[in-house]
Scaffold this active site. Structure first.
Site, PDB file in Angstrom:
ATOM      1  N   CYS A  46       0.841  -1.196   0.000  1.00 35.53           N
ATOM      2  CA  CYS A  46       0.000   0.000   0.000  1.00 35.53           C
ATOM      3  C   CYS A  46       0.880   1.252   0.000  1.00 35.53           C
ATOM      4  CB  CYS A  46      -0.904  -0.054   1.223  1.00 35.53           C
ATOM      5  SG  CYS A  46      -1.825   1.439   1.578  1.00 35.53           S
ATOM      6  N   HIS A  47       0.257   2.391  -0.328  1.00 39.17           N
ATOM      7  CA  HIS A  47       1.005   3.651  -0.382  1.00 39.17           C
ATOM      8  C   HIS A  47       1.679   4.019   0.931  1.00 39.17           C
ATOM      9  CE1 HIS A  47       0.227   5.129  -4.396  1.00 39.17           C
ATOM     10  NE2 HIS A  47      -0.883   4.422  -4.313  1.00 39.17           N
ATOM     11  N   THR A  48       1.059   3.649   2.036  1.00 46.41           N
ATOM     12  CA  THR A  48       1.638   4.016   3.328  1.00 46.41           C
ATOM     13  C   THR A  48       2.970   3.300   3.553  1.00 46.41           C
ATOM     14  OG1 THR A  48      -0.638   4.145   4.055  1.00 46.41           O
ATOM     15  CG2 THR A  48       1.028   4.413   5.735  1.00 46.41           C
ATOM     16  N   HIS A  68       1.098  -3.702   6.137  1.00 46.88           N
ATOM     17  CA  HIS A  68      -0.022  -3.584   7.083  1.00 46.88           C
ATOM     18  C   HIS A  68      -1.341  -4.055   6.466  1.00 46.88           C
ATOM     19  CE1 HIS A  68      -0.080  -0.021   4.601  1.00 46.88           C
ATOM     20  NE2 HIS A  68      -1.370   0.092   4.880  1.00 46.88           N
ATOM     21  N   GLU A  69      -1.261  -4.807   5.360  1.00 43.42           N
ATOM     22  CA  GLU A  69      -2.483  -5.248   4.663  1.00 43.42           C
ATOM     23  C   GLU A  69      -2.369  -6.766   4.502  1.00 43.42           C
ATOM     24  OE1 GLU A  69      -4.512  -2.404   1.354  1.00 43.42           O
ATOM     25  OE2 GLU A  69      -3.131  -3.860   0.511  1.00 43.42           O
ATOM     26  N   CYS A  98      -9.907  -1.873  21.311  1.00 49.44           N
ATOM     27  CA  CYS A  98      -9.687  -2.413  22.667  1.00 49.44           C
ATOM     28  C   CYS A  98     -10.974  -2.550  23.451  1.00 49.44           C
ATOM     29  CB  CYS A  98      -8.685  -1.543  23.418  1.00 49.44           C
ATOM     30  SG  CYS A  98      -9.382   0.032  23.981  1.00 49.44           S
ATOM     31  N   CYS A 101     -11.030   2.071  25.661  1.00 44.50           N
ATOM     32  CA  CYS A 101     -10.581   3.464  25.690  1.00 44.50           C
ATOM     33  C   CYS A 101     -11.744   4.397  25.357  1.00 44.50           C
ATOM     34  CB  CYS A 101      -9.417   3.677  24.716  1.00 44.50           C
ATOM     35  SG  CYS A 101      -9.868   3.638  22.972  1.00 44.50           S
ATOM     36  N   CYS A 104     -12.992   3.887  21.803  1.00 40.73           N
ATOM     37  CA  CYS A 104     -13.741   2.642  21.597  1.00 40.73           C
ATOM     38  C   CYS A 104     -15.130   2.706  22.221  1.00 40.73           C
ATOM     39  CB  CYS A 104     -12.970   1.447  22.152  1.00 40.73           C
ATOM     40  SG  CYS A 104     -11.646   0.898  21.046  1.00 40.73           S
ATOM     41  N   CYS A 112      -9.330   3.855  17.951  1.00 39.91           N
ATOM     42  CA  CYS A 112      -8.828   3.309  19.227  1.00 39.91           C
ATOM     43  C   CYS A 112      -7.408   3.823  19.471  1.00 39.91           C
ATOM     44  CB  CYS A 112      -8.815   1.786  19.181  1.00 39.91           C
ATOM     45  SG  CYS A 112      -8.065   1.029  20.643  1.00 39.91           S
ATOM     46  N   ARG A 116      -1.577   3.529  20.654  1.00 38.29           N
ATOM     47  CA  ARG A 116      -1.142   4.486  19.640  1.00 38.29           C
ATOM     48  C   ARG A 116       0.315   4.939  19.837  1.00 38.29           C
ATOM     49  NH1 ARG A 116       0.393   5.723  15.952  1.00 38.29           N
ATOM     50  NH2 ARG A 116       0.460   7.718  14.920  1.00 38.29           N
ATOM     51  N   CYS A 175      -6.799  -2.915   4.657  1.00 37.28           N
ATOM     52  CA  CYS A 175      -6.561  -1.477   4.481  1.00 37.28           C
ATOM     53  C   CYS A 175      -7.393  -0.889   3.357  1.00 37.28           C
ATOM     54  CB  CYS A 175      -5.074  -1.168   4.292  1.00 37.28           C
ATOM     55  SG  CYS A 175      -4.765   0.611   4.107  1.00 37.28           S
ATOM     56  N   ARG A 370      -3.793  -3.191  -7.016  1.00 37.17           N
ATOM     57  CA  ARG A 370      -3.064  -3.695  -5.859  1.00 37.17           C
ATOM     58  C   ARG A 370      -2.211  -4.894  -6.292  1.00 37.17           C
ATOM     59  NH1 ARG A 370      -3.483   0.118  -2.844  1.00 37.17           N
ATOM     60  NH2 ARG A 370      -4.183   0.057  -0.699  1.00 37.17           N
TER      61      ARG A 370
HETATM   62  N1  APR Z   1      -6.026  14.607 -10.292  1.00 34.03           N
HETATM   63  C1  APR Z   1      -6.770  13.500 -10.545  1.00 34.03           C
HETATM   64  N2  APR Z   1      -6.308  12.239 -10.364  1.00 34.03           N
HETATM   65  C2  APR Z   1      -5.048  12.095  -9.918  1.00 34.03           C
HETATM   66  C3  APR Z   1      -4.209  13.193  -9.617  1.00 34.03           C
HETATM   67  C4  APR Z   1      -4.755  14.503  -9.832  1.00 34.03           C
HETATM   68  N3  APR Z   1      -4.035  15.608  -9.584  1.00 34.03           N
HETATM   69  N4  APR Z   1      -3.015  12.726  -9.170  1.00 34.03           N
HETATM   70  C5  APR Z   1      -3.111  11.378  -9.181  1.00 34.03           C
HETATM   71  N5  APR Z   1      -4.331  10.989  -9.630  1.00 34.03           N
HETATM   72  C6  APR Z   1      -4.848   9.624  -9.764  1.00 34.03           C
HETATM   73  C7  APR Z   1      -3.868   8.618 -10.320  1.00 34.03           C
HETATM   74  O1  APR Z   1      -3.872   8.616 -11.738  1.00 34.03           O
HETATM   75  C8  APR Z   1      -4.393   7.291  -9.737  1.00 34.03           C
HETATM   76  O2  APR Z   1      -5.316   6.674 -10.608  1.00 34.03           O
HETATM   77  O3  APR Z   1      -5.136   9.131  -8.463  1.00 34.03           O
HETATM   78  C9  APR Z   1      -5.118   7.709  -8.470  1.00 34.03           C
HETATM   79  C10 APR Z   1      -4.449   7.223  -7.176  1.00 34.03           C
HETATM   80  O4  APR Z   1      -4.510   5.851  -7.164  1.00 34.03           O
HETATM   81  P1  APR Z   1      -3.391   4.934  -6.494  1.00 34.03           P
HETATM   82  O5  APR Z   1      -2.059   5.536  -6.737  1.00 34.03           O
HETATM   83  O6  APR Z   1      -3.622   3.534  -6.951  1.00 34.03           O
HETATM   84  O7  APR Z   1      -3.691   5.102  -4.923  1.00 34.03           O
HETATM   85  P2  APR Z   1      -4.609   4.287  -3.894  1.00 34.03           P
HETATM   86  O8  APR Z   1      -3.975   3.014  -3.502  1.00 34.03           O
HETATM   87  O9  APR Z   1      -6.015   4.253  -4.374  1.00 34.03           O
HETATM   88  O10 APR Z   1      -4.511   5.276  -2.629  1.00 34.03           O
HETATM   89  C11 APR Z   1      -4.950   6.605  -2.741  1.00 34.03           C
HETATM   90  O11 APR Z   1      -5.079   7.026  -0.415  1.00 34.03           O
HETATM   91  O12 APR Z   1      -3.904   5.507   0.860  1.00 34.03           O
HETATM   92  C12 APR Z   1      -4.121   6.856   0.613  1.00 34.03           C
HETATM   93  O13 APR Z   1      -2.787   8.764   0.544  1.00 34.03           O
HETATM   94  C13 APR Z   1      -2.853   7.428   0.135  1.00 34.03           C
HETATM   95  O14 APR Z   1      -2.226   8.352  -1.969  1.00 34.03           O
HETATM   96  C14 APR Z   1      -2.941   7.334  -1.362  1.00 34.03           C
HETATM   97  C15 APR Z   1      -4.443   7.436  -1.617  1.00 34.03           C
HETATM   98 ZN    ZN Z   2      -9.720   1.440  22.180  1.00 32.00          ZN
END
Ligand code: APR
Ligand code: ZN
Length: 375
Positions: A46-48, A68-69, A98, A101, A104, A112, A116, A175, A370
């Site tokens: 994931c992005h995080t 984390h997924e 939990c 807290c 929760c 929760c 943290r 996630c 994904r």
């Molecule tokens: N305008 C429109 N669409 C955009 C822009 C923009 N300025 N910038 C990026 N995008 C589009 C990308 O083309 C892509 O299709 O946003 C989409 C983001 O998708 P992913 O990169 O697959 O991200 P995702 O896993 O869905 O997560 C999205 O959520 O988890 C949070 O902050 C984290 O950046 C992540 C967001």
């Molecule tokens: Zn809690």
């Protein structure tokens, strides 16, 4: 029998920021009181994870086992653990529950906060790590650390799920999918007949679309600068597509015109403060609600004219879709098993652990919704 013993296994270790992960042999200590050791079978990327690996997370400590997924099977439990036992199929939770807290016990939030402080520091609730590699301690990540064949997490961070569910699919409910789906259903509370718009058609945006459709939205407008994303978005229930690059005026003006004054609900699933503003300003006067889901860069700030809020638009946000995690993840898995919730459709690539860096490449290039790594 591994119970009570240190386990030696493979894990993808992030030794330092901005460097690829390295598949290493690590040692995973047995779970202590209130902890659970899990054999991880699959994990999403994931992005995080990338955000922390890129060194943007101010809390991020290295070396670390990211991820984390995930989905796995309980190997053993520590003293006092009663909610899961050896052999249970589980999904680790980065927001625990939990039941005790003040968060929760409130109906208003899922955040929760019991562990943290230690979770943010990359250690278990007792302040120590269960991971070592070549004599060095490794940090935990988001209370999960799923990029390892074995991990140790707090009992309050474990949801027990249907053992018939394929973990290499339902791990994604840990996630991205739950986050988007719940943002529409819980945080925004989309109603039947609504007009919605979703910025960013990645996994999170697609899950939002799925939630809007489930709630009975009649118009679901997808907004993305990559037009290749529209086809799959349509399969998820998106009814219209807008590429901001096709217009030479602010996209909020385009959307307000197209929707007779704006949307009932908008969602930002990118993490860009510019699109956060556009999403808010695309809401209808009097009642439009804009929900932020994307995580913006550290230190960034959002802005709009206060008049936007004075005239009835609402700006809000949510984490993990507002789901109370231990109560909800098993139900989401059941919903998937009844074929009422898409999960398989999110998996673009399935890779072995030693190819995990390719999963990061696919994510950065936009080639994947994904990737799932099987351990
Ligand atoms: N305008 C429109 N669409 C955009 C822009 C923009 N300025 N910038 C990026 N995008 C589009 C990308 O083309 C892509 O299709 O946003 C989409 C983001 O998708 P992913 O990169 O697959 O991200 P995702 O896993 O869905 O997560 C999205 O959520 O988890 C949070 O902050 C984290 O950046 C992540 C967001
Ligand atoms: Zn809690």
């Amino acid at each position: 029998d591994t119970v009570g013993k240190t386990i030696t296994c493979k894990a993808a270790v992030a030794w330092e920021a901005k460097k690829p992960l390295v598949t290493e042999t690590i040692e995973v200590e047995p779970p202590r009181a209130g902890e659970v050791r899990i054999k991880i079978l699959a994990t999403g990327v994931c992005h995080t994870d990338a955000y922390t690996l890129d060194g943007f997370d101010s809390e991020g400590a290295f070396p670390v086992v990211l991820g984390h997924e995930g989905g796995g099977i309980v190997e053993s439990v520590g003293e006092g653990v009663t909610s899961v036992k050896t052999g249970d199929h589980v999904i680790p939770l980065y927001i625990p529950q939990c039941y005790d807290c003040k968060f929760c016990t409130s109906k208003k939030t899922n955040l929760c906060s019991k562990i943290r402080a230690t979770q943010g520091k990359g250690v278990m609730p007792d302040g120590t790590s269960r991971f070592r590699c070549n004599g060095k301690q490794l940090f935990h990540f988001m209370g999960c650390s799923t990029f390892s064949e074995y991990t140790v997490v707090a009992e309050i961070s474990v949801s027990k799920v249907d053992e018939k569910a394929p973990l290499e699919k339902v791990c994604l409910l840990g996630c991205g999918i739950s986050t988007g789906y719940g943002a529409a259903l819980n945080s925004a509370g989309v109603e039947s007949g609504s007009t919605c718009a979703v910025w960013g058609l990645g996994a999170v945006g697609l899950a939002v679309i799925m939630g809007c459709k489930k709630a009975g939205a009649t118009r679901i407008i997808g907004v993305d600068i990559n037009s290749a994303k529209f086809k799959v978005a349509e399969d998820f229930g998106c009814t219209e597509f807008i590429n901001p690059k096709d217009y030479d005026k602010p996209i909020q003006e385009v959307i307000v015109e197209k929707t007779d004054g704006g949307c009932d609900y908008t969602f930002e699933c990118i993490g860009n403060i510019g699109t956060m503003r556009a999403a808010l300003e695309s809401c209808h006067k009097g009642w439009g609600v804009s929900t932020i889901i994307g995580v913006a860069g550290a230190g960034q700030e959002i802005s709009t004219k206060p008049f936007q809020l004075v005239t009835g638009r609402v700006w809000k946000g949510s984490a993990f879709g507002g789901w109370k995690s231990r109560d909800s993840v098993p139900k989401l898995v059941d919903e998937y098993m009844r074929k009422e919730l898409k999960v398989d459709e999110f998996v673009s690539f399935t890779l072995p652990l030693d190819k995990i860096n390719e999963a990061f490449d696919y994510m950065h290039s936009g080639k994947s919704i994904r990737s799932v790594v099987k351990l």
